[in-house]
Write a protein that holds these residues in place. Structure first.
Motif, PDB file in Angstrom:
ATOM      1  N   GLY A  49      26.579  25.017  61.741  1.00 34.79           N
ATOM      2  CA  GLY A  49      25.989  26.547  62.065  1.00 34.79           C
ATOM      3  C   GLY A  49      26.271  27.170  62.079  1.00 34.79           C
ATOM      4  N   PHE A 134      39.193  28.788  68.772  1.00 37.17           N
ATOM      5  CA  PHE A 134      37.618  29.751  68.170  1.00 37.17           C
ATOM      6  C   PHE A 134      38.322  30.950  67.527  1.00 37.17           C
ATOM      7  CE2 PHE A 134      36.529  26.884  71.098  1.00 37.17           C
ATOM      8  CZ  PHE A 134      35.387  26.151  70.688  1.00 37.17           C
ATOM      9  N   LEU A 138      33.513  29.822  62.060  1.00 41.48           N
ATOM     10  CA  LEU A 138      33.892  28.873  63.168  1.00 41.48           C
ATOM     11  C   LEU A 138      34.699  28.059  62.890  1.00 41.48           C
ATOM     12  CD1 LEU A 138      29.924  28.071  63.214  1.00 41.48           C
ATOM     13  CD2 LEU A 138      31.150  28.683  64.883  1.00 41.48           C
TER      14      LEU A 138
ATOM     15  N   ILE B  43      34.702  35.579  71.919  1.00 46.19           N
ATOM     16  CA  ILE B  43      34.400  34.431  70.646  1.00 46.19           C
ATOM     17  C   ILE B  43      34.575  33.622  70.881  1.00 46.19           C
ATOM     18  CG2 ILE B  43      36.064  34.287  68.337  1.00 46.19           C
ATOM     19  CD1 ILE B  43      37.141  36.306  68.707  1.00 46.19           C
ATOM     20  N   ALA B  44      35.022  33.082  71.477  1.00 42.61           N
ATOM     21  CA  ALA B  44      34.863  31.102  72.341  1.00 42.61           C
ATOM     22  C   ALA B  44      33.333  31.042  72.001  1.00 42.61           C
ATOM     23  CB  ALA B  44      35.709  30.781  73.068  1.00 42.61           C
ATOM     24  N   SER B  47      30.957  31.440  69.510  1.00 43.29           N
ATOM     25  CA  SER B  47      31.321  30.463  68.364  1.00 43.29           C
ATOM     26  C   SER B  47      30.159  29.763  68.635  1.00 43.29           C
ATOM     27  CB  SER B  47      32.576  30.325  68.455  1.00 43.29           C
ATOM     28  OG  SER B  47      33.887  31.194  67.553  1.00 43.29           O
ATOM     29  N   MET B  48      30.685  29.075  70.298  1.00 46.70           N
ATOM     30  CA  MET B  48      29.897  27.469  70.426  1.00 46.70           C
ATOM     31  C   MET B  48      28.389  27.650  70.837  1.00 46.70           C
ATOM     32  SD  MET B  48      32.180  26.253  73.586  1.00 46.70           S
ATOM     33  CE  MET B  48      32.678  27.694  74.309  1.00 46.70           C
ATOM     34  N   GLN B  50      26.901  29.244  68.189  1.00 45.16           N
ATOM     35  CA  GLN B  50      26.563  29.075  66.631  1.00 45.16           C
ATOM     36  C   GLN B  50      26.240  28.384  66.490  1.00 45.16           C
ATOM     37  OE1 GLN B  50      28.935  31.884  64.311  1.00 45.16           O
ATOM     38  NE2 GLN B  50      28.140  31.148  62.626  1.00 45.16           N
ATOM     39  N   ASP B  51      26.855  27.413  66.600  1.00 49.09           N
ATOM     40  CA  ASP B  51      26.904  25.314  66.146  1.00 49.09           C
ATOM     41  C   ASP B  51      25.708  24.923  67.722  1.00 49.09           C
ATOM     42  OD1 ASP B  51      29.881  25.013  65.581  1.00 49.09           O
ATOM     43  OD2 ASP B  51      31.098  25.143  67.032  1.00 49.09           O
ATOM     44  N   HIS B 139      34.898  22.308  71.529  1.00 49.60           N
ATOM     45  CA  HIS B 139      33.938  22.696  72.763  1.00 49.60           C
ATOM     46  C   HIS B 139      34.753  21.654  74.228  1.00 49.60           C
ATOM     47  CE1 HIS B 139      30.013  24.012  70.726  1.00 49.60           C
ATOM     48  NE2 HIS B 139      31.423  24.322  69.945  1.00 49.60           N
TER      49      HIS B 139
END
Lengths: 159, 256
Positions: A49, A134, A138, B43-44, B47-48, B50-51, B139
């Motif tokens: 990503g 995080f 990323l 943020i976590a 970010s996840m 986005q992944d 994750h």
């Protein structure tokens, strides 16, 4: 010919970490030049990503174009999957220069204790704790150094 | 072994359900952006998200190489009955306890799915799965830390988490709804199948939750929320798709 291209790509820096080149980051997985002026470059993402990838493809294209290449193909593939062991020694130093704790070498298994034991990039103390896996991008995690009382970021190990 | 038409159909079905799960959970996770109970969690989940969306793109690319439309078209022009995501991922984020339990159940299943697919004979998929395996480690690690912390976070915290586990377990089992080509995929070595995945998932999440002090419902007493893999969805999916595609729908041919 590939060596000449590699030398050019060593001047293309990561747009988010300007101290490290994309070659030292380990994301250039293929360089071919079937004939003069023709370059075929393969890149692989650090994270699927990662929004910087398209920018890096463009930067590679521009660098080769301004160096006289007329036929340029930049492809992104997963043929060789990136992991942090692919960052060069020079790259690890460059990360630290940017204030990021470099990722430790790993054998494929990443557990929580590896992250909790990240040395501070400012004072080298291991008396640190991870606050969250995080971070602002990323590839980074956030830590706190209990020795020099600085918050810092690490480039997190990825298998 | 030569792939027959059935193998390819099964492979596409597998790729669609995985890509749709990731696209939809990614969009749901992103709804925590700006609303997380603390900055690190904000943020976590972002970010996840986005992944997940990045991973869905890689899978939509594989589908494109197999002859399906391009990723943007596939992601943004289908209606809910053409989506193959599980009902688990399409539900609104709800309270934080629900989002956390869903994240725990979903990501452990994904991690095992990618591990199984890392050995797939369909090489483009095995290469992508190997990549995802490394990313998702963070994750599951995040989910485990919070499931443990919140179990020990006092009476209200524990009971909220336990209630969410009770309510979400059947939805989670819906992830393993068999496809139309399970035997074909197993026979060809493309994927080990949903039944094996569910068993390995149970072997992972049940002891883990029990070690944190939770009680896990029994599979035999729980109704699995099937339907999603075959286009049957809750009323929550279509409004989400409408929101996701709002800008795209105004001018589908726009140049970005």
């Amino acid at each position: 010919m590939p060596n000449a291209i590699k030398a050019l790509l060593e001047t293309v820096m990561d747009p988010e970490i300007p101290t490290i080149s994309i070659v030292d980051l380990g994301i250039v997985t293929g360089i071919e030049s079937p004939e003069p002026g023709h370059a075929i470059i393969e890149l692989t993402p650090t994270f699927s990503g990662c929004p910087a990838l398209r920018i890096m493809e463009q930067m590679v294209h521009d660098k080769l174009a301004e160096s006289g290449y007329t036929q340029i193909e930049v492809k992104t593939t997963f043929n060789k999957q990136w992991n942090t062991n692919m960052i060069t020694e020079k790259g690890l130093i460059a990360l630290k220069q940017h204030g990021l704790a470099p990722p430790p070498k790993h054998d494929g298994y990443i557990e929580l204790d590896v992250l909790s034991d990240t040395p501070c990039p400012y004072c080298n103390s291991r008396n640190t704790e991870m606050q969250t896996p995080f971070g602002p991008t990323l590839c980074r995690s956030m830590h706190y150094c209990k020795n020099c009382l600085n918050a810092f970021e690490a480039f997190k190990p990825v298998s | 072994m030569e792939f027959t038409e059935k193998h390819v159909e099964g492979l596409k079905e597998l790729l669609y359900k995985m890509a749709d799960d990731l696209l939809i959970i990614g969009h749901r996770n992103s709804e925590w952006t700006g609303l997380g109970p603390m900055l690190e969690e904000d943020i976590a989940f972002s970010s996840m998200a986005q992944d997940k969306v990045g991973q869905s793109l890689a899978l939509f690319e594989l589908l494109h190489e197999l002859g399906e439309s391009d990723p943007d078209t596939v992601a943004f022009t289908r209606n809910d009955n053409q989506f193959h995501c599980s009902q688990l991922v399409e539900l609104p984020i709800g309270e934080y306890d629900f989002s956390m339990v869903r994240h725990f159940f979903f990501d452990h299943a994904e991690a095992i799915r990618f591990e199984m697919l890392a050995d797939s004979v369909f090489e483009p998929l095995s290469m992508v799965a190997r990549k995802f395996k490394g990313e998702i480690k963070y994750h599951t690690m995040h989910a485990d830390i919070f499931m443990k912390k919140l179990a020990a976070g006092g009476e209200e915290s524990f009971s909220r988490m336990q209630n969410s586990i009770n309510e979400t377990f059947g939805l989670a089992l819906g992830m393993f709804e068999p496809g139309n080509f399970e035997a074909k995929l197993i026979e060809a070595g493309i994927f080990g199948g949903e039944a094996e995945l569910q068993q390995r998932w149970l072997d992972k999440v049940v002891p883990l939750l029990e070690s944190f002090g939770y009680v896990v419902p029994k599979v035999e007493n729980t109704e699995a929320a099937f339907g999603g893999r075959h286009g049957v969805h809750t009323p929550h999916l279509q409004p989400l798709l409408d929101e996701m595609t709002e800008v795209f729908s105004i001018d589908p041919g726009a140049d970005w």
